[in-house]
Design a protein around this motif. Structure first.
Motif, PDB file in Angstrom:
ATOM      1  N   HIS A  23       0.833  -1.214   0.000  1.00  0.00           N
ATOM      2  CA  HIS A  23       0.000   0.000   0.000  1.00  0.00           C
ATOM      3  C   HIS A  23       0.866   1.262   0.000  1.00  0.00           C
ATOM      4  O   HIS A  23       2.032   1.206  -0.330  1.00  0.00           O
ATOM      5  CB  HIS A  23      -0.984  -0.032   1.172  1.00  0.00           C
ATOM      6  CG  HIS A  23      -1.704  -1.354   1.246  1.00  0.00           C
ATOM      7  ND1 HIS A  23      -2.826  -1.617   0.502  1.00  0.00           N
ATOM      8  CD2 HIS A  23      -1.414  -2.511   1.910  1.00  0.00           C
ATOM      9  CE1 HIS A  23      -3.209  -2.871   0.737  1.00  0.00           C
ATOM     10  NE2 HIS A  23      -2.357  -3.433   1.578  1.00  0.00           N
ATOM     11  N   GLU A  38      -2.295   0.321   7.674  1.00  0.00           N
ATOM     12  CA  GLU A  38      -1.404  -0.746   7.204  1.00  0.00           C
ATOM     13  C   GLU A  38      -0.182  -0.175   6.477  1.00  0.00           C
ATOM     14  O   GLU A  38       0.939  -0.640   6.658  1.00  0.00           O
ATOM     15  CB  GLU A  38      -2.195  -1.680   6.272  1.00  0.00           C
ATOM     16  CG  GLU A  38      -1.427  -2.892   5.785  1.00  0.00           C
ATOM     17  CD  GLU A  38      -2.253  -3.763   4.844  1.00  0.00           C
ATOM     18  OE1 GLU A  38      -3.435  -3.427   4.601  1.00  0.00           O
ATOM     19  OE2 GLU A  38      -1.715  -4.763   4.336  1.00  0.00           O
ATOM     20  N   HIS A  88       2.723  -7.062   4.193  1.00  0.00           N
ATOM     21  CA  HIS A  88       1.370  -6.588   4.495  1.00  0.00           C
ATOM     22  C   HIS A  88       0.997  -6.906   5.930  1.00  0.00           C
ATOM     23  O   HIS A  88       1.723  -7.594   6.638  1.00  0.00           O
ATOM     24  CB  HIS A  88       0.364  -7.248   3.539  1.00  0.00           C
ATOM     25  CG  HIS A  88       0.517  -6.771   2.137  1.00  0.00           C
ATOM     26  ND1 HIS A  88      -0.351  -5.879   1.558  1.00  0.00           N
ATOM     27  CD2 HIS A  88       1.468  -7.037   1.214  1.00  0.00           C
ATOM     28  CE1 HIS A  88       0.060  -5.619   0.322  1.00  0.00           C
ATOM     29  NE2 HIS A  88       1.164  -6.313   0.087  1.00  0.00           N
ATOM     30  N   ALA A  89      -0.155  -6.389   6.343  1.00  0.00           N
ATOM     31  CA  ALA A  89      -0.734  -6.750   7.644  1.00  0.00           C
ATOM     32  C   ALA A  89      -2.231  -6.904   7.422  1.00  0.00           C
ATOM     33  O   ALA A  89      -2.857  -6.056   6.785  1.00  0.00           O
ATOM     34  CB  ALA A  89      -0.438  -5.671   8.673  1.00  0.00           C
ATOM     35  N   GLU A 144      -6.342  -7.612  -1.147  1.00  0.00           N
ATOM     36  CA  GLU A 144      -5.028  -7.076  -1.529  1.00  0.00           C
ATOM     37  C   GLU A 144      -4.989  -6.678  -3.007  1.00  0.00           C
ATOM     38  O   GLU A 144      -4.321  -5.720  -3.374  1.00  0.00           O
ATOM     39  CB  GLU A 144      -3.916  -8.085  -1.231  1.00  0.00           C
ATOM     40  CG  GLU A 144      -3.760  -8.459   0.240  1.00  0.00           C
ATOM     41  CD  GLU A 144      -3.267  -7.323   1.124  1.00  0.00           C
ATOM     42  OE1 GLU A 144      -3.221  -6.173   0.652  1.00  0.00           O
ATOM     43  OE2 GLU A 144      -2.936  -7.592   2.296  1.00  0.00           O
TER      44      GLU A 144
HETATM   45 ZN   LIG Z   1      -2.260  -5.296   2.443  1.00  0.00          ZN
END
Ligand SMILES: [Zn+2]
Length: 405
Positions: free
Chosen positions: A186, A201, A255-256, A288
């Motif tokens: 992101h 995030e 990512h989270a 995602e």
């Molecule tokens: Zn993500």
């Protein structure tokens, strides 16, 4: 087998060289424009969106369908607009952020089809700043689609924002260092999910990536690159193209995650697969892969740069490496960082589609679980993730890759 794969790699390289076309968006902005605020108003059926600007600028405005969106591109402004503002009328939500170097983007999500009835700038007067005003009126789908077409010319022309990487030969590097590309998920106009601790995030993924970078650099064994090192957006495809241009040996997208059940915690590692390993993996891929949509990328531009057969040949080998690295990484994470029971998973993730660079997506944990989110946002947590990743990378290159060359 070895010869074949080398041949494929060379072919891929040639194909790539033919089509690599870098046209950065515009030139770096010399504007120094601030956005001091935005607001919405409603008058009859017209929703008004106002942007307060400190200086003279000509925003570009265009529409995108499915979902219905209005996109406003500005030069690289500095956003001083404070917190979130309530939307009104036909506007369902909005977001903003750096889209490319030199370009700042605002995206308005619409509940229903609408048209831009008016878009104009009001000069500064009576102590008020210059204002950019957009009036939005409900319409129907066919009118919206017509407006999408006629606003096409306004779409910002860009291919990629990333500076051309130095050409690296595919033969072993002189310094013997492996090239690792870290991809903090992101960024900019795409914030990712918002955790229970109120941190997006995109902020956490950048912190984790920097921790991994530092940990890897300390060893002296790796050349480490990041797809972004500030709060900026990249298209999904651009992210792995950076790794390809650098001839990376490994690509890790960070990512989270988020999930409705706030009790769920723990990291996992994903590999690319047409078929998801389970329902949750499928939902994750849907989330995602939406990044480009969220940022208002025009998805009808197809940029294919290598032929399908070549991709398939290289991909088989690459996927094998990717899966082996994922296994090792999961093993190193267990016992060091909170990890899901079944932590090696598969999903159709766009960011893992480089045909010739072994790639994994690390979901470092859940931002919807308070203690997990605090862990991910802490320097201790980031350090532990970085250590696990470094150990996994060491192991991967000293065992798997050595054996097969
Ligand atoms: Zn993500």
């Amino acid at each position: 087998m070895l010869q074949k794969s080398r041949f494929v790699r060379q072919l891929l390289k040639k194909a790539r060289a033919l089509v690599l076309c870098l046209a950065a968006f515009g030139s770096a902005s010399s504007y120094a424009v601030d956005v001091s605020g935005v607001r919405f108003g409603q008058n009859g059926d017209t929703t008004r969106f106002v942007v307060d600007l400190s200086g003279d600028t000509q925003p570009k405005i265009f529409l995108l369908a499915d979902p219905y969106r209005i996109v406003i591109d500005l030069p690289e402004v500095s956003w001083k607009g404070g917190g979130a503002v309530n939307t009104m009328g036909i506007v369902d939500g909005y977001r903003h952020g750096l889209f490319t170097d030199g370009m700042y983007r605002i995206v308005l999500d619409l509940k229903n089809p609408a048209v831009v009835a008016n878009a104009f700038t009001l000069p500064a007067s009576n102590g008020r700043e210059r204002r950019y005003v957009v009036d939005i009126k409900p319409s129907n789908r066919s009118q919206f689609l017509a407006a999408v077409q006629s606003s096409k010319a306004q779409r910002s022309q860009y291919r990629t924002t990333v500076q051309s990487a130095p050409a690296v030969s595919n033969t072993r590097r002189k310094d013997g260092k492996h090239v690792i590309v870290l991809d903090p998920g992101h960024g900019g106009v795409d914030p990712g999910n918002l955790g229970v601790i109120g941190v997006h995030e995109k902020v956490i993924t950048l912190k984790i990536a920097r921790a991994i970078r530092d940990e890897l650099k300390r060893t002296g064994r790796y050349e480490v690159h990041m797809t972004r090192n500030r709060d900026i957006f990249h298209k999904v495809r651009e992210r792995f193209q950076i790794a390809r241009r650098l001839n990376a040996d490994l690509f890790i997208s960070i990512h989270a995650d988020s999930i409705r059940n706030s009790k769920v915690r723990g990291g996992s590692v994903y590999n690319l697969s047409e078929k998801a390993s389970d329902r949750e993996a499928e939902r994750l891929a849907a989330r995602e892969n939406k990044s480009d949509l969220i940022a208002g990328v025009n998805l009808d531009v197809v940029e294919d740069d290598v032929s399908g057969i070549l991709i398939e040949l290289a991909q088989r080998e690459t996927m094998n490496y990717s899966a082996q690295f994922a296994e090792i990484l999961v093993g190193e994470m267990k016992g060091r960082v909170p990890t899901l029971q079944r932590a090696h998973r598969f999903a159709n993730l766009g960011v893992l589609k480089a045909p010739d660079v072994p790639s994994v997506l690390l979901e470092a944990g859940y931002l919807t679980n308070r203690s997990n989110a605090q862990f991910l946002n802490s320097s201790r947590g980031q350090k532990l993730i970085a250590e696990s990743t470094r150990r996994a990378i060491d192991k991967y290159f000293s065992t798997i890759v050595i054996q097969s060359r």
